[in-house]
Write an enzyme that holds these catalytic residues in place. Structure first.
Site, short mmCIF file in Angstrom:
data_model
loop_
_atom_site.label_atom_id
_atom_site.label_comp_id
_atom_site.label_asym_id
_atom_site.label_seq_id
_atom_site.Cartn_x
_atom_site.Cartn_y
_atom_site.Cartn_z
N ASP A 30 0.97 -0.89 0.26
CA ASP A 30 -0.19 0.14 0.44
C ASP A 30 1.17 1.49 0.01
OD1 ASP A 30 -3.21 0.57 0.84
OD2 ASP A 30 -1.39 1.83 1.52
N ILE A 31 0.62 2.60 -1.10
CA ILE A 31 1.30 3.22 -0.89
C ILE A 31 1.12 4.32 0.74
CG2 ILE A 31 -0.74 5.68 -2.22
CD1 ILE A 31 1.68 5.85 -4.25
N ASN A 84 -13.28 -3.10 2.19
CA ASN A 84 -13.65 -1.85 2.23
C ASN A 84 -14.76 -1.63 1.63
OD1 ASN A 84 -12.67 -0.40 4.85
ND2 ASN A 84 -11.31 0.31 3.53
N GLY A 90 -16.36 3.67 3.56
CA GLY A 90 -14.91 4.09 2.73
C GLY A 90 -13.99 3.73 1.62
N GLN A 91 -14.99 2.71 1.16
CA GLN A 91 -13.89 2.34 -0.25
C GLN A 91 -13.43 3.83 -1.20
OE1 GLN A 91 -16.22 -0.77 -2.84
NE2 GLN A 91 -13.91 -0.86 -3.62
N HIS A 97 -10.43 -4.98 -3.29
CA HIS A 97 -9.08 -5.48 -1.85
C HIS A 97 -9.34 -5.67 -1.41
CE1 HIS A 97 -10.40 -0.32 -2.04
NE2 HIS A 97 -9.63 -0.67 -1.00
N HIS A 99 -7.05 -5.51 2.54
CA HIS A 99 -5.85 -4.81 2.45
C HIS A 99 -5.55 -5.81 3.98
CE1 HIS A 99 -6.66 -0.77 2.72
NE2 HIS A 99 -8.19 -0.96 2.32
#
Ligand code: AMP
Ligand code: ZN
Length: 111
Positions: A30-31, A84, A90-91, A97, A99
């Protein structure tokens, strides 16, 4: 999908640190990590929601989670897997995806 960030990662049009590349799914760092280990696992086929995934895709994703958690040495200490989905959760990226978060104590309940 044309404008999807994660589809661009799959096509290598956006750089990412890919740590798993399977037939049906891919995983990358994840960035904006929320834990010492924060990996995003996605189906290669564009879809928004879990209901669109087929069982082969879900099977490969869950197997990837297991492989990655062992690789990162967080299988024994523990980790959290989060999806999410939709606006209440809060997608932000409309490509399904998972997490994978680990490497620290994670609070419960989430916000
Ligand atoms: P969500 O809020 O569940 O849609 O989460 C989207 C996640 O994608 C966030 O944790 C972002 O930090 C992550 N993200 C967005 N763009 C990128 C990118 N280019 N490379 C890696 N992770 C990204
Ligand atoms: Zn996509």
């Amino acid at each position: 999908m044309h404008d999807c960030i994660f589809c661009k990662i799959i096509k290598n049009e956006i750089q990412s640190n890919i740590i798993y590349n399977g037939k049906l799914s891919i995983a990358f760092e994840d960035i904006n990590p929320q834990a010492p280990h924060h990996i995003v696992i996605i189906p290669k086929r564009h879809m928004v929601a879990i209901s669109e995934a087929d069982k082969n895709e879900l099977e490969e994703i869950f197997s990837a989670v297991d492989i990655i958690a062992k690789q990162l040495n967080i299988n024994d200490s523990g980790f959290r897997l989060v999806v999410n989905q939709g606006k209440d959760a809060g997608q932000f990226v409309p490509h399904l995806h998972f997490h994978l978060l680990g490497g620290r104590k994670l609070n419960w309940p989430p916000g």
